[in-house]
Write a protein that holds these residues in place. Structure first.
Motif, PDB file in Angstrom:
ATOM      1  N   GLY A 135       2.060  -6.123 -10.701  1.00 23.21           N
ATOM      2  CA  GLY A 135       1.764  -4.908 -11.445  1.00 23.21           C
ATOM      3  C   GLY A 135       1.526  -5.201 -12.920  1.00 23.21           C
ATOM      4  O   GLY A 135       0.928  -4.403 -13.643  1.00 23.21           O
ATOM      5  N   ASP A 165      -2.288   0.565  -8.082  1.00 22.92           N
ATOM      6  CA  ASP A 165      -1.387   1.705  -8.332  1.00 22.92           C
ATOM      7  C   ASP A 165      -2.146   2.877  -8.950  1.00 22.92           C
ATOM      8  O   ASP A 165      -1.926   4.042  -8.586  1.00 22.92           O
ATOM      9  CB  ASP A 165      -0.249   1.283  -9.274  1.00 22.92           C
ATOM     10  CG  ASP A 165       0.698   0.287  -8.633  1.00 22.92           C
ATOM     11  OD1 ASP A 165       0.675   0.146  -7.397  1.00 22.92           O
ATOM     12  OD2 ASP A 165       1.465  -0.370  -9.371  1.00 22.92           O
ATOM     13  N   GLY A 178       0.494   0.643  -4.486  1.00 20.88           N
ATOM     14  CA  GLY A 178      -0.142  -0.517  -3.851  1.00 20.88           C
ATOM     15  C   GLY A 178       0.150  -0.597  -2.359  1.00 20.88           C
ATOM     16  O   GLY A 178      -0.768  -0.755  -1.543  1.00 20.88           O
ATOM     17  N   ASP A 182      -2.343   0.074   0.834  1.00 21.31           N
ATOM     18  CA  ASP A 182      -2.463  -0.976   1.852  1.00 21.31           C
ATOM     19  C   ASP A 182      -2.353  -0.352   3.246  1.00 21.31           C
ATOM     20  O   ASP A 182      -3.188  -0.589   4.133  1.00 21.31           O
ATOM     21  CB  ASP A 182      -1.323  -1.989   1.614  1.00 21.31           C
ATOM     22  CG  ASP A 182      -1.455  -3.255   2.447  1.00 21.31           C
ATOM     23  OD1 ASP A 182      -2.490  -3.400   3.133  1.00 21.31           O
ATOM     24  OD2 ASP A 182      -0.532  -4.087   2.411  1.00 21.31           O
ATOM     25  N   GLY A 268       3.934  -9.287  -6.668  1.00 17.27           N
ATOM     26  CA  GLY A 268       4.078  -8.235  -5.664  1.00 17.27           C
ATOM     27  C   GLY A 268       2.836  -7.969  -4.823  1.00 17.27           C
ATOM     28  O   GLY A 268       2.934  -7.589  -3.657  1.00 17.27           O
ATOM     29  N   ASN A 272       0.083  -7.652   0.008  1.00 11.00           N
ATOM     30  CA  ASN A 272      -1.067  -6.899   0.523  1.00 11.00           C
ATOM     31  C   ASN A 272      -1.674  -7.556   1.763  1.00 11.00           C
ATOM     32  O   ASN A 272      -2.060  -8.721   1.738  1.00 11.00           O
ATOM     33  CB  ASN A 272      -2.122  -6.761  -0.583  1.00 11.00           C
ATOM     34  CG  ASN A 272      -3.260  -5.877  -0.148  1.00 11.00           C
ATOM     35  OD1 ASN A 272      -4.265  -6.345   0.359  1.00 11.00           O
ATOM     36  ND2 ASN A 272      -3.075  -4.582  -0.303  1.00 11.00           N
ATOM     37  N   ASP A 300       9.467  -9.505  -8.484  1.00 12.98           N
ATOM     38  CA  ASP A 300      10.304 -10.006  -9.573  1.00 12.98           C
ATOM     39  C   ASP A 300      11.726 -10.325  -9.106  1.00 12.98           C
ATOM     40  O   ASP A 300      12.339  -9.532  -8.379  1.00 12.98           O
ATOM     41  CB  ASP A 300      10.330  -8.985 -10.721  1.00 12.98           C
ATOM     42  CG  ASP A 300       9.024  -9.017 -11.491  1.00 12.98           C
ATOM     43  OD1 ASP A 300       8.190  -9.891 -11.201  1.00 12.98           O
ATOM     44  OD2 ASP A 300       8.850  -8.164 -12.382  1.00 12.98           O
TER      45      ASP A 300
HETATM   46  O1  KG4 Z   1       5.751  -8.514  -8.783  1.00 16.33           O
HETATM   47  P1  KG4 Z   1       6.052  -7.045  -8.760  1.00 16.33           P
HETATM   48  O2  KG4 Z   1       7.167  -6.578  -7.888  1.00 16.33           O
HETATM   49  O3  KG4 Z   1       6.371  -6.504 -10.187  1.00 16.33           O
HETATM   50  C1  KG4 Z   1       5.612  -6.770 -11.314  1.00 16.33           C
HETATM   51  O4  KG4 Z   1       5.879  -7.785 -12.011  1.00 16.33           O
HETATM   52  O5  KG4 Z   1       4.683  -5.979 -11.560  1.00 16.33           O
HETATM   53  O6  KG4 Z   1       4.673  -6.327  -8.329  1.00 16.33           O
HETATM   54  C2  KG4 Z   1       4.572  -4.938  -8.183  1.00 16.33           C
HETATM   55  C3  KG4 Z   1       3.153  -4.615  -7.801  1.00 16.33           C
HETATM   56  C4  KG4 Z   1       2.866  -3.119  -7.842  1.00 16.33           C
HETATM   57  O7  KG4 Z   1       1.682  -2.901  -8.560  1.00 16.33           O
HETATM   58  C5  KG4 Z   1       2.729  -2.757  -6.376  1.00 16.33           C
HETATM   59  O8  KG4 Z   1       1.858  -1.690  -6.144  1.00 16.33           O
HETATM   60  C6  KG4 Z   1       2.175  -4.037  -5.810  1.00 16.33           C
HETATM   61  O9  KG4 Z   1       2.887  -5.053  -6.463  1.00 16.33           O
HETATM   62  N1  KG4 Z   1       2.348  -4.095  -4.345  1.00 16.33           N
HETATM   63  C7  KG4 Z   1       1.328  -4.100  -3.485  1.00 16.33           C
HETATM   64  C8  KG4 Z   1       1.868  -4.114  -2.182  1.00 16.33           C
HETATM   65  N2  KG4 Z   1       3.223  -4.126  -2.307  1.00 16.33           N
HETATM   66  C9  KG4 Z   1       3.491  -4.125  -3.646  1.00 16.33           C
HETATM   67  N3  KG4 Z   1       0.008  -4.083  -3.720  1.00 16.33           N
HETATM   68  C10 KG4 Z   1      -0.789  -4.103  -2.654  1.00 16.33           C
HETATM   69  N4  KG4 Z   1      -0.355  -4.111  -1.373  1.00 16.33           N
HETATM   70  C11 KG4 Z   1       0.955  -4.122  -1.089  1.00 16.33           C
HETATM   71  N5  KG4 Z   1       1.367  -4.149   0.171  1.00 16.33           N
END
Ligand code: KG4
Ligand code: ZN
Length: 333
Positions: A135, A165, A178, A182, A268, A272, A300
């Motif tokens: 994110g 998002d 996200g 998906d 994150g 996907n 994270d």
């Molecule tokens: O790494 P993370 O937990 O936190 C950050 O450092 O941002 O990533 C969160 C991001 C969010 O934008 C969320 O929508 C995305 O990862 N995310 C996904 C999926 N699961 C989480 N994006 C696409 N498909 C998914 N299944």
């Protein structure tokens, strides 16, 4: 024995690493608080970190069955991230390192995401190309060895997760959208609408996701309520396809340009399903080995910070007392 702390965004995390063995990793997520506002509110995140950081550290020590006196090194994320959020972790880490008289290591969050790949169950050895997509960041890094990196490309505007998002929000889905996008896209037609792919010129490894977001905004205005309702899954699939196409195309191009036969994924967005499927297909056809860490190491966490800290030099006392938190910043402290 390393105690690692990560508070760069909206997760309060602590982990204990004993040599090369991860003995505890605790993550306290604040997502439900930020969901009320449809995004992370920096001030709210900082306040929650303040309340949570000590209990989360205590929980990690308890889970690892370790006392503070056994810790020999404190590692903390000091960049990049939300300044107020980072400062909570950095100040806590300084206080613990000073009171215990142990080593202090400042870690880049990006380097942490890369180092998630060195952890069990399937530790990866450099060299590899790493796509970090979350994110907050979207970067392609050439990891030559545990201490040497080249940033090959990064987003010039929104991160991939942020784009998904924000797209999800335009479609009226929840936050963070996200994962919902998906799931919805799984039953849609990705060719229903052709959305633009940013910076799509050969050789360009940077990303831009602001164009696709704007394209969705105007497309939804044009389509109107009934068609949006009927084709919600098709629109989501088409939008997601554009983001995934950029991620897959540029990551494969980076590996080929650097003659590298291994790719790792972190962040994150690596959850996907379309990204995983497309990247596995593309790697397979190019004889590239693809490794994606388990989901709890992709999002994270402080285990990845502990992992990275194994390869970094400690900052001596009293210099570490003046180490700051930085909103941006790459690898070198
Ligand atoms: O790494 P993370 O937990 O936190 C950050 O450092 O941002 O990533 C969160 C991001 C969010 O934008 C969320 O929508 C995305 O990862 N995310 C996904 C999926 N699961 C989480 N994006 C696409 N498909 C998914 N299944
Ligand atoms: Zn992250």
């Amino acid at each position: 024995m390393i105690l690692a702390i990560e508070t760069s965004c909206d997760d309060t995390c602590a982990a204990i690493m004993d040599g090369d063995r991860l003995s505890a990793s605790i993550v306290s997520s604040q997502t439900e608080f930020h969901a009320l506002y449809g995004g992370v509110v920096p001030e709210v995140a900082s306040r929650h970190h303040l309340e949570l950081v000590n209990p989360v550290i205590a929980e990690a020590l308890e889970a690892a069955k370790v006392s503070l006196s056994e810790i020999s090194r404190i590692a903390v994320t000091n960049r990049p991230g939300l300044i107020g959020a980072l400062l909570v972790g950095v100040s806590t880490a300084k206080a613990i390192a000073y009171s215990l008289g142990v080593e202090f290591v400042a870690v880049s969050h990006l380097e942490g995401h890369i180092a998630a790949n060195y952890l069990s169950p399937e530790p990866m050895e450099p060299p590899f190309v790493c796509l970090v997509a979350s994110g907050g960041h979207t970067s392609i890094v050439m990891v030559h060895d545990y201490r040497r990196f080249d940033l090959l490309g990064q987003t010039l505007d929104d991160a991939a997760g942020e784009a998904l998002d924000k797209g999800a929000r335009l479609l009226g889905l929840g936050y963070p959208g996200g994962a919902e996008m998906d799931a919805l896209a799984a039953c849609g037609d990705p060719e229903y609408i052709t959305f633009p792919v940013g910076l799509n010129k050969q050789g360009n490894l940077d990303f831009s996701f602001s164009g696709v977001k704007t394209a969705l905004y105007y497309k939804l205005k044009k389509l109107g309520g009934e068609e949006i309702e009927t084709h919600m899954a098709d629109i989501a699939a088409s939008y997601q396809a554009s983001v995934v196409k950029a991620l897959v195309g540029k990551t494969i191009a980076a590996a080929m340009a650097n003659d590298c036969a291994q790719i790792c994924l972190s962040g994150g967005v690596s959850a996907n399903s379309e990204l995983r499927r497309r990247l596995f297909e593309a790697c397979d056809s190019q004889d590239i080995r693809l490794r994606i860490p388990p989901p709890e190491l992709c999002t994270d966490n402080a285990a990845m910070i502990a992992s990275a800290a194994r390869y970094l030099s400690a900052i001596p006392f009293p210099e570490y007392l003046s180490i700051g938190a930085m909103a941006s910043g790459g690898f070198a402290a």
